[in-house]
Design an enzyme around this catalytic site. Structure first.
Site, PDB file in Angstrom:
ATOM      1  N   HIS A  61       0.812  -1.210   0.000  1.00  0.00           N
ATOM      2  CA  HIS A  61       0.000   0.000   0.000  1.00  0.00           C
ATOM      3  C   HIS A  61       0.850   1.266   0.000  1.00  0.00           C
ATOM      4  O   HIS A  61       1.937   1.282   0.560  1.00  0.00           O
ATOM      5  CB  HIS A  61      -0.889   0.042   1.249  1.00  0.00           C
ATOM      6  CG  HIS A  61      -1.742  -1.158   1.423  1.00  0.00           C
ATOM      7  ND1 HIS A  61      -1.972  -1.718   2.657  1.00  0.00           N
ATOM      8  CD2 HIS A  61      -2.414  -1.930   0.533  1.00  0.00           C
ATOM      9  CE1 HIS A  61      -2.766  -2.773   2.527  1.00  0.00           C
ATOM     10  NE2 HIS A  61      -3.042  -2.924   1.239  1.00  0.00           N
ATOM     11  N   TYR A 131       1.592   1.683  13.530  1.00  0.00           N
ATOM     12  CA  TYR A 131       2.364   2.569  12.672  1.00  0.00           C
ATOM     13  C   TYR A 131       1.919   4.015  12.826  1.00  0.00           C
ATOM     14  O   TYR A 131       0.749   4.319  12.938  1.00  0.00           O
ATOM     15  CB  TYR A 131       2.389   2.128  11.217  1.00  0.00           C
ATOM     16  CG  TYR A 131       1.108   1.811  10.516  1.00  0.00           C
ATOM     17  CD1 TYR A 131       0.596   2.661   9.547  1.00  0.00           C
ATOM     18  CD2 TYR A 131       0.425   0.627  10.777  1.00  0.00           C
ATOM     19  CE1 TYR A 131      -0.557   2.348   8.859  1.00  0.00           C
ATOM     20  CE2 TYR A 131      -0.736   0.311  10.107  1.00  0.00           C
ATOM     21  CZ  TYR A 131      -1.223   1.174   9.152  1.00  0.00           C
ATOM     22  OH  TYR A 131      -2.379   0.861   8.482  1.00  0.00           O
ATOM     23  N   ASP A 169      -6.307  -6.411  -2.133  1.00  0.00           N
ATOM     24  CA  ASP A 169      -4.864  -6.600  -2.297  1.00  0.00           C
ATOM     25  C   ASP A 169      -4.537  -7.604  -3.407  1.00  0.00           C
ATOM     26  O   ASP A 169      -3.504  -7.480  -4.070  1.00  0.00           O
ATOM     27  CB  ASP A 169      -4.221  -7.030  -0.982  1.00  0.00           C
ATOM     28  CG  ASP A 169      -4.116  -5.892   0.025  1.00  0.00           C
ATOM     29  OD1 ASP A 169      -4.402  -4.726  -0.343  1.00  0.00           O
ATOM     30  OD2 ASP A 169      -3.740  -6.157   1.181  1.00  0.00           O
TER      31      ASP A 169
END
Length: 182
Positions: A61, A131, A169
């Site tokens: 991504h 993150y 994905d």
């Protein structure tokens, strides 16, 4: 905190000091002054947290500029293979991937600058993944590259029969067909 330069320019491994005792461990995952003293001037504006089970592959991504994001990633619980692909056209490592094992045991973090695609695979029964981002999520700028692109040849260390990958994905374009503007 130790900062280790990888073979890809600006991609850094961060090794925080980890203090273990009979109670468990403690580590400082982020300290703006320490980051600045090591030349890392990021203004993090969004924190994300995910939970995944063994075999999950997330990625690859990224967001197009001007909405691209630098990310500092870390496995809080469990173990992953973290993967990035350099999408910066002027970089000597353009199109190259880098992977590293991040786990609660090693406490390592990866500082990913803007201009990289990012993904990870889960090697433990469960992973809690964190993150920090220096730019907000922008759905219209969101892009991806297919995780199993033969050109990239990424070893996710998860057998194909165990891989759990979202429809989204699985349907990202290959690297050669992906849109990027870095």
């Amino acid at each position: 905190m130790e900062v280790i330069q990888t073979e890809i320019q600006d991609l850094l491994i961060i090794k925080p000091k980890k203090f273990n005792d009979a109670r468990g461990f403690f580590l400082e995952s982020y300290n703006k002054e320490r980051f600045l003293s090591k030349g890392m001037n990021y203004d993090f504006v969004q924190d994300n947290f995910s939970s995944s089970q063994y075999g999950v592959i997330r990625g690859l991504h990224y967001q197009l500029a001007p909405y691209s994001q630098a990310k500092m990633v870390q496995a809080i619980k469990g173990k992953i293979i973290d993967v990035v692909v350099d999408l910066r056209k002027e970089s000597p490592s353009f199109g190259k991937s880098f992977s590293i094992e991040l786990s609660e045991e090693n406490g390592l973090q990866l500082m990913i600058p803007r201009g990289f695609a990012h993904g990870f695979s889960v090697l433990s029964q469960e992973v809690l993944f964190s993150y920090k981002c220096d730019n907000l999520y922008n759905k219209d700028a969101e892009r991806g590259i297919r995780f199993n692109d033969p050109f990239l040849g990424i070893d996710w260390r998860v057998p194909e029969s165990d891989a759990i990958v979202s429809d989204k994905d699985q349907n990202h374009p290959l690297f050669k067909d992906a849109a990027y503007n870095f």
